[in-house]
Design a protein around this motif. Structure first.
Motif, short mmCIF file in Angstrom:
data_model
loop_
_atom_site.label_atom_id
_atom_site.label_comp_id
_atom_site.label_asym_id
_atom_site.label_seq_id
_atom_site.Cartn_x
_atom_site.Cartn_y
_atom_site.Cartn_z
N ASN A 76 -75.73 -34.72 -29.24
CA ASN A 76 -75.08 -33.32 -28.70
C ASN A 76 -73.81 -33.27 -28.32
O ASN A 76 -73.61 -34.13 -27.46
CB ASN A 76 -76.18 -32.79 -27.94
CG ASN A 76 -77.54 -32.34 -28.36
OD1 ASN A 76 -77.67 -31.71 -29.43
ND2 ASN A 76 -78.51 -33.06 -27.91
N TYR A 77 -73.11 -32.29 -28.83
CA TYR A 77 -71.45 -32.59 -28.59
C TYR A 77 -71.01 -31.41 -28.51
O TYR A 77 -71.19 -30.64 -29.23
CB TYR A 77 -70.89 -33.62 -29.23
CG TYR A 77 -69.29 -33.53 -29.13
CD1 TYR A 77 -68.86 -34.10 -28.05
CD2 TYR A 77 -68.49 -32.97 -30.05
CE1 TYR A 77 -67.53 -34.29 -27.65
CE2 TYR A 77 -67.00 -32.93 -29.62
CZ TYR A 77 -66.51 -33.64 -28.65
OH TYR A 77 -65.24 -33.55 -28.39
N SER A 78 -70.14 -30.85 -27.76
CA SER A 78 -69.17 -29.75 -27.50
C SER A 78 -68.03 -30.08 -26.99
O SER A 78 -67.62 -30.67 -25.83
CB SER A 78 -69.89 -28.57 -27.03
OG SER A 78 -69.74 -28.43 -25.86
N ASP B 78 -77.23 -40.41 -35.07
CA ASP B 78 -78.04 -39.22 -35.17
C ASP B 78 -78.44 -38.68 -33.81
O ASP B 78 -78.62 -39.34 -32.60
CB ASP B 78 -79.21 -39.77 -35.70
CG ASP B 78 -80.12 -38.46 -36.27
OD1 ASP B 78 -79.48 -37.41 -36.60
OD2 ASP B 78 -81.36 -38.48 -36.39
N ARG B 79 -78.48 -37.15 -33.63
CA ARG B 79 -79.02 -36.47 -32.49
C ARG B 79 -78.05 -36.55 -31.25
O ARG B 79 -78.41 -36.72 -30.06
CB ARG B 79 -80.49 -36.97 -32.15
CG ARG B 79 -81.38 -36.51 -33.28
CD ARG B 79 -82.75 -37.14 -32.89
NE ARG B 79 -83.47 -36.46 -31.61
CZ ARG B 79 -84.40 -37.14 -31.18
NH1 ARG B 79 -84.97 -38.21 -31.45
NH2 ARG B 79 -84.91 -36.45 -29.95
N GLU C 25 -85.29 -30.85 -30.49
CA GLU C 25 -85.87 -32.16 -30.05
C GLU C 25 -87.03 -32.16 -31.00
O GLU C 25 -87.89 -33.11 -30.77
CB GLU C 25 -86.31 -31.61 -28.85
CG GLU C 25 -85.55 -31.58 -27.28
CD GLU C 25 -84.88 -32.83 -27.16
OE1 GLU C 25 -85.48 -33.91 -27.09
OE2 GLU C 25 -83.62 -32.72 -27.23
N SER D 287 -83.27 -34.97 -38.83
CA SER D 287 -82.91 -34.25 -37.71
C SER D 287 -82.39 -32.67 -37.95
O SER D 287 -82.02 -32.49 -39.10
CB SER D 287 -81.85 -35.06 -36.91
OG SER D 287 -80.68 -35.24 -37.73
N SER E 192 -69.23 -27.55 -31.45
CA SER E 192 -70.26 -28.07 -31.02
C SER E 192 -71.23 -28.38 -32.09
O SER E 192 -71.32 -27.61 -33.30
CB SER E 192 -70.99 -26.94 -30.12
OG SER E 192 -71.80 -25.91 -30.82
N GLN E 193 -71.99 -29.59 -31.80
CA GLN E 193 -73.15 -30.04 -32.59
C GLN E 193 -74.47 -30.10 -31.79
O GLN E 193 -74.28 -30.76 -30.87
CB GLN E 193 -72.93 -31.26 -33.39
CG GLN E 193 -72.56 -32.56 -32.76
CD GLN E 193 -71.99 -33.71 -33.37
OE1 GLN E 193 -71.46 -33.71 -34.34
NE2 GLN E 193 -72.54 -34.71 -32.86
N SER E 194 -75.40 -29.37 -31.96
CA SER E 194 -76.45 -29.44 -31.02
C SER E 194 -77.89 -29.64 -31.77
O SER E 194 -78.32 -28.87 -32.72
CB SER E 194 -76.50 -28.45 -30.01
OG SER E 194 -77.40 -27.33 -30.62
N TYR E 195 -78.66 -30.60 -31.51
CA TYR E 195 -79.91 -30.85 -31.98
C TYR E 195 -81.00 -30.12 -31.54
O TYR E 195 -81.17 -30.34 -30.11
CB TYR E 195 -79.96 -32.56 -32.08
CG TYR E 195 -79.06 -33.15 -33.22
CD1 TYR E 195 -79.26 -33.30 -34.52
CD2 TYR E 195 -77.69 -33.50 -32.81
CE1 TYR E 195 -78.53 -33.78 -35.39
CE2 TYR E 195 -76.64 -33.94 -33.59
CZ TYR E 195 -77.13 -34.23 -34.90
OH TYR E 195 -76.13 -34.81 -35.76
#
Lengths: 443, 443
Positions: B172-174, B169-170, A179, A274, A174-177
């Motif tokens: 979100n992924y899983s 950029d930014r 806000e 980011s 997972s990649q989560s940014y």
């Protein structure tokens, strides 16, 4: 793959154990770019990082260019200051230049006959079955296939090695940014190179939903970072003109505006970065490939532990090499099982500390609680170490520190309603309460 | 990109609105591969899917080859059966062949002059700035660059279009995998093509930590799927020889072994599939690209809603096209904001239902509760619709259904301690309790 902080340090550890190492790096050699280049960013080095550096004998060299920061200095919207020490007496976190630290580690690697450095080598892909890297030389544009026996992915949050693992079956990722984005700004040195804010401190301008921080440089300047929402009432989206930026800073950061003569230019020239958290598992592929540092556990910067956690990966891997000799399958497997829960805990802690820094440190009740915790720590040495100290000044595994910290927080929630001032700590009824609470605290 | 179930249906919707559509598909045309090919798998079509199919006029055609399943039939370890209806009277979910349904949709697309189908076209990458697809023709091996104006990523759980968005950029992924895999097996038809288990039912062999299910085919056979841990006491790892497989099946699935003459061969020939949940956001890139179906929200198969959710994406997008005309930026944005919480809820529900199917349906108290809920539903029509019915037989947004279901579950936890048999439902004290509980239920 990757000659950043973790990659260059890891190469030194592997070489000390007798291994021949070739380090491939996408970017150019940062040492050839002149004095100022790359991400001119400061990092906070703390005990886990120091231990890893000392393990390859480079602690003293780095210490000469590191600035100890003994406390947080909070700046309110009127320019009033408040203070929070990081630990006991001489305990500090250290402001170091990311670029400078990387250069030092690369110099050491280059001087080691077992280590070869190859810059301008972009990883286009990894063939896990054939054990080859596809590399593209940025200078010539030529591609070639590089066989490997064991591949260490230290190529950061956007790791190309991890991208190859991500295509294997059952790879959790997972990649989560947040806000929030960040923008780097600069506080100028004084006329004689003096520091215009307290030098040996980390400065915070906590403003509830956003904040700015500043870390000292050796030349008298400070690197500032504004952490700010992308959208909303107070946000990057809302500040579109130099006049808006100037008015906003004068309103909310009035004491710092005179120290930032380049504010308007910098604000519009510097990019918005980011803030990503990366989680994945497994970190290893057979005994062929393993990920370390940001490649397997990129975190947001609010606990100052990103680099320290990556360096601790090197310490832990080195210990496992010591224990298990040449049994790489066991080493990689133990490494990922041991480190994964700690990396997950640190990722949570980093997000948690953002709230503390931008919001809670401005609350007098929070600062009082921290003072009480400090007294507790002095009264019960070895039995009460603050969460911050466990993370920053100890080698307690992150997951264990986080659990201890949550138990401490529950105790403080029961205690604080009885405490209105620092002096209340010594009241008989409060001491009785503390005594009974401490019966249940086991470390 | 992608001519699977969602891609081919979406092309029909877009063409009906006057758009010229080209559909690129990585695989060969499934219609040219002969009668049996691809993933010979059955899916459970329910109301959301039917509505989407009827929207392009293909409902009746599919209904002719769909087998209604009116209830769950549970097989215990002694071969005893118990039963649970899916809904009221004639309500059913429908067993359809994935391959057959895809062929029908492709035939319809091909017959439409506004739609062009291009098979054997692998997407190697998407240039979001230039709005081009890099495609590789599997037949000739040639690559070419295909400009696009608007790209719909319907290329499944391992979407290449999503991979391009993931590098922005930014994003979100899983992707997260269950510790369970699945293996497809087959129950043979009887001598005259008759069904050797109840035809109009979905069969479940619930065994606590694992389960097998079977769905009927038109030819009298059943497609079985074993959902089984990868590792552990009872697991794929533990079954290494034909004798072990045979002994295990005879012990835990005794009634089905005589119906599976090819068990041992199939078990070792058929691959173990993995079970992934994919979440991401945003689903759209400007007004240029949008993801639909598994590409944006792949879920595990236990609620039978993967295809239905993807088809509902088409319904919702079509409604937005109706409302907003040519304003694609608004359409894509509304689409993702409206669908994302529902896709997240459905992903949770799908994992939740795995537990229900493999474990709770074997519990008499659970089955009693379901009977009581059915009585509640009959007594309070419009005010109490079971979670399963909301998901399967209504168009209530998934997130809303999931919230309603959680409230119902709380009520049942208060009610069930007072109920020991079906007849208790009519007892005065129980009815009084129900009456007071129903005062708080608003739909």
């Amino acid at each position: 793959m990757g000659a950043g902080l973790v990659g260059s340090l890891l190469s030194l550890y592997l070489a000390r154990r007798g291994h021949e190492v070739t380090v491939y790096e996408r970017r150019a050699d940062p040492r050839k770019a002149g004095p100022v280049e790359g991400r001119s960013i400061n990092l906070a080095l703390s005990d886990r990082g120091w231990r890893a550096l000392e393990g390859v004998g480079v602690g003293d060299e780095i210490r000469r260019v590191a600035i100890p920061m003994y406390r947080r200095v909070m700046h309110d919207a009127h320019g009033n200051l408040s203070f929070q020490p990081y630990g006991q007496d001489q305990q500090a976190i250290y402001s170091v230049s990311r670029a400078g630290l990387n250069r030092t580690l690369l110099d050491l690697a280059e001087a080691n006959p077992r280590i070869q450095l190859r810059f301008d080598q972009q990883c286009l892909g990894v063939d896990l079955r054939e054990r080859t890297l596809a590399l593209r030389d940025a200078g010539t544009g030529e591609q070639h296939t590089q066989p490997f026996r064991r591949l260490f992915g230290t190529d950061g949050a956007y790791s190309a090695v991890r991208a190859a693992l991500q295509r294997t079956d059952r790879f959790n990722y997972s990649q989560s940014y947040l806000e929030y984005g960040y923008k780097e700004l600069n506080i100028e040195a004084g006329p004689g190179g003096e520091w215009r804010l307290e030098k040996n401190a980390l400065h915070i301008w906590p403003r509830g939903q956003y904040m700015m921080i500043a870390l000292p440089n050796l030349d008298g300047s400070f690197n500032c970072t504004l952490f700010f929402p992308y959208e909303g009432l107070h946000s990057f989206a809302a500040l579109q003109t130099p006049a808006q930026v100037q008015a906003f800073f004068e309103e909310v950061f009035p004491d710092v505006v005179p120290l930032m003569p380049e504010l308007q230019q910098e604000f519009f020239q510097n990019p918005v970065g980011s803030l990503v958290t990366v989680r994945c598992f497994p970190w290893a592929f057979d005994d062929d490939v393993v990920l370390l540092g940001d490649a397997s556990h990129a975190i947001v910067p609010f606990y100052g532990q990103g680099m320290n956690a990556g360096f601790e990966d090197c310490t832990v891997l080195n210990e496992l090499l010591e224990q298990h000799g040449p049994d790489w399958a066991v080493i990689f497997d133990q490494f990922q099982r041991q480190r994964k829960p700690n990396a997950d805990a640190m990722a949570e802690l980093a997000v948690y500390n953002f709230e503390e820094m931008r919001d809670r440190v401005a609350d007098p009740r929070f600062l009082l609680q921290k003072k009480i915790e400090s007294k507790l720590s002095a009264q019960y040495p070895g039995q009460w170490l603050s969460l911050y100290s466990q993370v920053t000044f100890s080698h307690t595994p992150y997951a264990e520190a986080w659990q201890n910290g949550q138990r401490q927080e529950q105790i403080m929630r029961r205690l604080m309603p009885h405490i209105q001032t620092e002096a209340d700590f010594d009241r008989a009824d409060v001491q009785a309460l503390i005594k009974s609470e401490m019966l249940s605290v086991e470390f």
